[in-house]
Design a protein around this motif. Structure first.
Motif, PDB file in Angstrom:
ATOM      1  N   ARG B   7       0.841  -1.206   0.000  1.00 57.60           N
ATOM      2  CA  ARG B   7       0.000   0.000   0.000  1.00 57.60           C
ATOM      3  C   ARG B   7       0.874   1.253   0.000  1.00 57.60           C
ATOM      4  NH1 ARG B   7      -5.302  -0.753   1.824  1.00 57.60           N
ATOM      5  NH2 ARG B   7      -5.314   1.082   3.134  1.00 57.60           N
ATOM      6  N   VAL B  26       0.056   7.867  -9.523  1.00 56.25           N
ATOM      7  CA  VAL B  26      -0.980   7.030  -8.910  1.00 56.25           C
ATOM      8  C   VAL B  26      -1.411   5.933  -9.878  1.00 56.25           C
ATOM      9  CG1 VAL B  26      -3.404   7.033  -8.178  1.00 56.25           C
ATOM     10  CG2 VAL B  26      -1.844   8.777  -7.300  1.00 56.25           C
ATOM     11  N   ARG B  30      -0.887   1.851  -9.540  1.00 53.65           N
ATOM     12  CA  ARG B  30      -2.026   0.924  -9.540  1.00 53.65           C
ATOM     13  C   ARG B  30      -1.819  -0.155 -10.615  1.00 53.65           C
ATOM     14  NH1 ARG B  30      -7.222   2.785 -12.365  1.00 53.65           N
ATOM     15  NH2 ARG B  30      -5.692   2.597 -14.017  1.00 53.65           N
ATOM     16  N   GLU B  35      -1.735  -0.948  -4.137  1.00 53.48           N
ATOM     17  CA  GLU B  35      -2.949  -0.273  -3.674  1.00 53.48           C
ATOM     18  C   GLU B  35      -2.558   1.158  -3.336  1.00 53.48           C
ATOM     19  OE1 GLU B  35      -4.692  -2.653  -0.549  1.00 53.48           O
ATOM     20  OE2 GLU B  35      -5.225  -4.262  -1.938  1.00 53.48           O
ATOM     21  N   VAL B  36      -3.105   2.107  -4.081  1.00 54.27           N
ATOM     22  CA  VAL B  36      -2.638   3.487  -3.970  1.00 54.27           C
ATOM     23  C   VAL B  36      -3.724   4.379  -3.388  1.00 54.27           C
ATOM     24  CG1 VAL B  36      -1.431   5.325  -5.170  1.00 54.27           C
ATOM     25  CG2 VAL B  36      -1.464   3.029  -6.154  1.00 54.27           C
ATOM     26  N   ILE B  37      -3.343   5.109  -2.370  1.00 59.62           N
ATOM     27  CA  ILE B  37      -4.262   6.058  -1.758  1.00 59.62           C
ATOM     28  C   ILE B  37      -3.811   7.453  -2.162  1.00 59.62           C
ATOM     29  CG2 ILE B  37      -5.047   7.023   0.446  1.00 59.62           C
ATOM     30  CD1 ILE B  37      -4.057   3.812   1.153  1.00 59.62           C
ATOM     31  N   TYR B  38      -4.746   8.232  -2.658  1.00 63.06           N
ATOM     32  CA  TYR B  38      -4.410   9.587  -3.062  1.00 63.06           C
ATOM     33  C   TYR B  38      -5.330  10.560  -2.346  1.00 63.06           C
ATOM     34  CZ  TYR B  38      -3.598  13.734  -5.741  1.00 63.06           C
ATOM     35  OH  TYR B  38      -3.302  15.027  -6.074  1.00 63.06           O
ATOM     36  N   THR B  39      -4.740  11.582  -1.746  1.00 67.12           N
ATOM     37  CA  THR B  39      -5.540  12.462  -0.892  1.00 67.12           C
ATOM     38  C   THR B  39      -5.663  13.884  -1.409  1.00 67.12           C
ATOM     39  OG1 THR B  39      -3.557  12.753   0.420  1.00 67.12           O
ATOM     40  CG2 THR B  39      -5.194  11.215   1.254  1.00 67.12           C
ATOM     41  N   GLN B  43      -1.928  19.166   1.221  1.00 60.61           N
ATOM     42  CA  GLN B  43      -1.989  18.389   2.450  1.00 60.61           C
ATOM     43  C   GLN B  43      -0.935  18.907   3.430  1.00 60.61           C
ATOM     44  OE1 GLN B  43      -4.156  15.276   2.742  1.00 60.61           O
ATOM     45  NE2 GLN B  43      -5.074  16.779   1.377  1.00 60.61           N
ATOM     46  N   MET B  47      -1.600  16.013   8.250  1.00 58.84           N
ATOM     47  CA  MET B  47      -2.587  15.203   7.526  1.00 58.84           C
ATOM     48  C   MET B  47      -1.916  14.006   6.853  1.00 58.84           C
ATOM     49  SD  MET B  47      -4.770  18.192   5.711  1.00 58.84           S
ATOM     50  CE  MET B  47      -6.329  17.525   5.127  1.00 58.84           C
ATOM     51  N   THR B  51      -2.793  10.231   7.859  1.00 58.43           N
ATOM     52  CA  THR B  51      -3.330   9.351   6.812  1.00 58.43           C
ATOM     53  C   THR B  51      -2.470   8.096   6.685  1.00 58.43           C
ATOM     54  OG1 THR B  51      -4.249  11.234   5.625  1.00 58.43           O
ATOM     55  CG2 THR B  51      -3.944   9.210   4.367  1.00 58.43           C
ATOM     56  N   GLU B  55      -4.157   4.481   7.291  1.00 62.11           N
ATOM     57  CA  GLU B  55      -4.202   3.588   6.135  1.00 62.11           C
ATOM     58  C   GLU B  55      -3.142   2.489   6.217  1.00 62.11           C
ATOM     59  OE1 GLU B  55      -6.491   3.605   3.991  1.00 62.11           O
ATOM     60  OE2 GLU B  55      -7.449   5.565   4.104  1.00 62.11           O
TER      61      GLU B  55
END
Ligand SMILES: Nc1nc2c(ncn2[C@@H]2O[C@H](COP(=O)(O)OP(=O)(O)OP(=O)(O)O)[C@@H](O)[C@H]2O)c(=O)[nH]1
Ligand SMILES: [Mg+2]
Lengths: 312, 136
Positions: B7, B26, B30, B35-39, B43, B47, B51, B55
């Motif tokens: 991740r 991103v 993928r 597994e990519v989290i983009y916020t 930021q 934060m 995060t 995560e």
């Protein structure tokens, strides 16, 4: 294994530590050996939080609306957990977990825990491990747990086996989608929302949806008639009404037999998934190279061999 | 047991307002099985660290077009450590002069990628570095 095994993990989750909840979530989601012990420790808390499933087609505003709902609940000082599920790519196995982007304004709120999940190829939009994840969040102290899943067809029926209250989100521009809405969705939705009601056509979408709902309605009055609400995640309009409808449904579940029936369904789903995964895995582990050679050489057929392995 | 995907959090600290580059990364990650989290943009270091904690990511990629990397990047690595996230791999991208790169590496930034770095380089880097950092 060092930092993964912490003898005080359970206690720390129950005390509401973010880091501990995060660690426990990973352990259950990755189906680590510790997961069973965690499940056992957290299970007594299960059923304490209202589990809200937010589903609907891509881009309907599920995440934006979730963020509004979190703000609504935080005004009441409720503790909120969010599980945002996105599909894994069947080709690469990777996933873009983008829901958090719209909920991120709550990232620094100590009363909010957000976790993004990939479904890792499991059908139905939610994975087996979602149950374990919810148990962690219940133990962490959540009053409400919101599960966001995408879906347009029959598949989000699965969310109905996981959540207490299902909110189905659509938009004015999805008129055709409302027309074609599958019976399954109509049946599982406890609350229907036409989001983006700041856009043109929302009145028509609302009345279309209401008449579609009444078509399927039987004559006798049901204890819960799913309301159809208009919201705008952009302006915040309708969010308090949605919060009220969610509270009403929770009260309905608690007062009627329906709450207990749903809990039984949830536990049944969790239990049967647990059993099938355990049996499946342990059986597969028993397949040897020798077995495969025997098949190639026609010494045995797959059905007979399979039966033998299952009996071992 | 099948191995779980790694991740990765891709985050944009600082004030610059567009995120085309971050989104390209991103997508590439993928497609490479992460597994990519983009916020999103703007930021704060807090934060980003919070995060990463919620995560439970294996790596954090920081994308910054200009300027403030010397203050922001070390702030983020410190906040990660404060939260007990010691084995999270932190890498960065942006226009960063060589002398700064050396200093950032001392502050816990594992690798820095300049503009125009081929995406495969970043993918290869994560695939080779992550298994040794995280013994999953
Ligand atoms: N005008 C308007 N736009 C909205 C509203 N709610 C969401 N949007 C926009 O719709 C787009 C999608 O919103 P999301 O909240 O990401 O929708 P989602 O259903 O979570 O999307 P997926 O998770 O990708 O399926 C974004 O550009 C939002 O800004 C609304 O009430 N009104
Ligand atoms: Mg979303």
């Amino acid at each position: 294994m060092s930092k993964r095994s912490d003898p005080r993990l359970i206690e720390r989750v129950l005390r509401g530590e973010h880091a501990a909840a995060s660690r426990a979530l990973s352990l259950v989601i990755d189906e680590a050996p510790e997961a069973d012990a965690l499940s056992k420790a957290f299970f007594p808390k299960s059923g304490s939080a209202q589990k809200i499933g937010v589903c609907g087609p891509p881009g309907a505003g599920k995440s934006s609306l979730t963020s509004r709902l979190v703000a609504h609940y935080r005004k009441q000082k409720l503790k909120i957990g969010i599980l945002a599920v996105d599909p894994s790519s069947p080709i690469s196995g990777g996933a873009f977990l983008g829901d958090r982007l719209r909920i991120q304004e709550h990232a620094m709120d100590p009363g909010v825990f957000i976790r993004s999940l990939a479904n890792r190829g499991m059908i139905g939009g939610v994975s087996y491990t979602i149950f374990g994840a919810m148990h962690v969040l219940e133990a962490w102290g959540c009053d409400k747990i919101i599960v966001e899943t995408v879906g347009t067809g029959q598949d989000e029926v699965e969310i109905g086996k996981v959540a207490d209250t299902i909110v189905y989100v659509t938009t004015p521009s999805m008129g055709d989608e409302i027309q074609a809405m599958k019976a399954g969705v109509m049946e599982i939705g406890d609350i229907f929302v036409v989001n983006k009601s700041d856009l043109h056509g929302s009145d028509k979408a609302l009345s279309d949806l209401r008449s579609a709902m009444s078509l399927g309605r039987t004559h006798e009055a049901k204890p819960w008639e799913p309301p159809v609400l208009g919201t705008s995640a952009l302006t915040g309009k309708g969010v308090d009404e949605l919060g009220k409808a969610l509270d009403d449904h929770w009260t309905h579940l608690k007062k009627s037999e329906e709450g207990r029936r749903r809990l039984r369904e949830q536990h049944k789903e969790e239990l049967s998934l647990y059993i099938s995964r355990r049996v499946y895995r342990s059986a597969l582990d028993k397949i040897s190279d020798r077995n495969l050679d025997d098949l190639v050489e026609h010494k045995i057929d797959p059905a007979s061999l399979g039966t033998k392995i299952l009996k071992k | 047991m099948e191995s779980k995907p790694f991740r990765v959090l891709i985050a944009k600290p600082g004030l610059d307002g567009h995120d085309r580059g971050a989104k390209v990364i991103v997508r590439a990650l993928r497609d490479a099985g992460f597994e990519v989290i983009y916020t999103g943009i703007r930021q704060t270091p807090e934060m980003i660290a919070q995060t990463a904690l919620q995560e439970d990511v294996d790596a954090v990629g920081l994308s910054l077009l200009s300027g403030a990397h010397m203050t922001l990047f070390p702030q983020i690595t410190k906040l990660l450590k404060d939260r007990g996230l010691k084995d999270v791999l932190v890498f960065g991208g942006g226009i960063i002069p060589d002398e700064d790169v050396a200093k950032l590496k001392k502050k816990g930034i594992d690798q820095v990628f300049g503009p125009g770095t081929p995406l495969t380089t970043i993918v290869d880097y994560l695939n080779s570095r992550l298994p040794s950092v995280k013994k999953k």
